[in-house]
Scaffold this active site. Structure first.
Site, PDB file in Angstrom:
ATOM      1  CG  HIS A   1      -1.977  -1.134   1.054  1.00 17.09           C
ATOM      2  ND1 HIS A   1      -2.652  -1.678   2.113  1.00 17.09           N
ATOM      3  CD2 HIS A   1      -2.406  -1.807  -0.047  1.00 17.09           C
ATOM      4  CE1 HIS A   1      -3.459  -2.639   1.680  1.00 17.09           C
ATOM      5  NE2 HIS A   1      -3.320  -2.744   0.383  1.00 17.09           N
TER       6      HIS A   1
ATOM      7  CB  CYS B   1       7.096  17.832  -9.435  1.00 21.29           C
ATOM      8  SG  CYS B   1       8.373  17.151 -10.508  1.00 21.29           S
TER       9      CYS B   1
ATOM     10  CB  CYS C   1       6.507  19.257 -14.170  1.00 21.39           C
ATOM     11  SG  CYS C   1       5.704  18.174 -12.979  1.00 21.39           S
TER      12      CYS C   1
ATOM     13  N   GLY D   1      -1.146  -9.266  12.614  1.00 23.70           N
ATOM     14  CA  GLY D   1      -1.863  -8.014  12.852  1.00 23.70           C
ATOM     15  C   GLY D   1      -2.591  -7.474  11.637  1.00 23.70           C
TER      16      GLY D   1
END
Ligand code: NAD
Length: 241
Positions: free
Chosen positions: A118, A145, A148, A185
Site C-alpha cells: 500500500h 515537483c 514540472c 496483525g
C-alpha cells in the site's frame, strides 16, 4: 483443523517463509490501526483525506494530514516484535516480509521489506517524473515537483486506488512459492491484499495467524496464535541468544 495456541516454529524447517504484516504490528509502537478501538477512520473521513478526489480538490489539506501522520509515526519506535523479526531475517535468509503498512517501521527496525503493498508515507510521486523518497522529517521537503511544478502525491494506495501492478505481482510470486505463511496483525478485510492468505493456503503453505482476536479470514489458518505481536512473535519463533 485448528491446532492449539502457543505453538513454536523452527524457520530452518521451511524453504520460504512469508511474514504478511498489517496495521496491528505497528499498534504496540503507538501507530493507530484503521479498524477497531482508536482506529483513525473513526476520527477522520477518508473522503476528505485519503483518496485521489480529495487530493485533486484540496491538495494542501491532504498533504497537511499526511504530514501530521508522518510526524506522529516518527515519534513511534519499533517494538520487540519488529526487533525479533529483524533478528529472524538476519539468521534465516528465507524469511521474506510483505507489508500493508505505510509507516516504514519495519525498515527502521532493519528489516528488508520485499513489498509495500500500500505504498509508503516516506515517498511522493509526480505523475510525470516518478517517485521521490522523503525520509527525514514530518513536513515534506517539497510539496511540488521541482521539474514540472505539479503537486507531489503521497505514494500511498488510497481508498479507491488500485495496488501497484509490479508490487502485486512480486507479492503473488513470493506468496505462491512459500511453504510457511505468517500473517501478523491484519484484519484480512482489505482487498486485494486479503486474497494472499487464500493464495498461500491454496499453494500448500502452512498457515499461521498472529492477532489479538479472530476475524473473517481466521478460518484460513491452521494455527491461530492470540496475543500482541510483540509477545507472540518471539514466543512462536524462538531464537538462541
Ligand atoms: P486493520 O486496522 O484493518 O486491522 C488491524 C488488525 O490488527 C486487527 O485484526 C486487530 O485485531 C489486529 N491487532 C491490533 N493490535 C494488535 C497487536 N498488538 N498484535 C497483533 N494484532 C493486533 O489493518 P490491516 O489489516 O493492516 O488493513 C488496513 C489497511 O490499513 C492497510 O491497507 C494499511 O495500509 C492501512 N494502515 C496502515 C497503518 C500503518 O502503516 N501502521 C495504520 C493504519 C492503517
Amino acid at each position: 483443523m485448528t491446532e492449539p495456541d502457543l505453538k513454536q516454529f523452527d524457520p530452518a524447517g521451511y524453504r520460504s517463509i512469508v511474514f504478511f504484516t498489517g496495521a496491528g504490528l505497528s499498534a504496540e509502537s503507538g501507530v493507530p490501526t484503521y479498524r477497531g478501538h482508536g482506529g483513525i477512520w473513526a476520527q477522520y473521513n477518508y473522503e476528505d483525506y485519503a483518496c485521489q478526489r480529495a487530493f485533486e480538490r484540496d491538495p494542501v489539506r491532504v498533504l497537511d494530514f499526511h504530514e501530521v501522520r508522518r510526524t506522529h509515526v516518527l515519534k513511534c519506535p519499533p517494538h520487540a516484535g519488529h526487533r525479533h523479526l529483524a533478528r529472524l531475517q538476519a539468521a534465516f535468509p528465507q524469511v521474506r516480509v510483505v507489508t500493508q503498512n505505510i509507516d516504514g517501521l519495519l525498515q527502521r527496525a532493519g528489516i528488508a521489506v520485499d513489498a509495500e503493498l500500500h505504498g509508503s508515507l516516506w515517498r511522493q510521486r509526480c505523475s510525470r517524473h516518478g517517485l521521490r523518497e522523503d525520509l527525514e522529517a514530518g513536513p515534506y521537503r517539497q510539496r511540488q515537483c521541482p521539474d514540472c511544478g505539479s503537486w507531489l502525491r503521497p505514494d500511498i494506495t488510497w481508498f479507491e486506488d488500485a495496488v501497484d501492478g509490479a508490487v502485486f505481482a512480486r507479492t503473488q510470486q513470493l506468496v505462491a512459492g512459500c511453504d510457511l505463511f505468517v500473517s501478523v496483525g491484519t484484519s484480512g478485510v482489505v482487498w486485494p491484499a486479503a486474497g494472499f492468505a487464500q493464495l498461500a493456503r491454496d499453494s500448500g503453505a502452512r498457515m499461521v495467524e498472529i492477532n489479538l482476536e479472530n476475524n473473517e479470514a481466521s478460518a484460513l489458518y491452521r494455527h491461530r496464535l492470540r496475543g500482541p505481536a510483540g509477545v507472540v512473535l518471539p514466543a512462536a519463533f524462538p531464537l538462541a541468544d
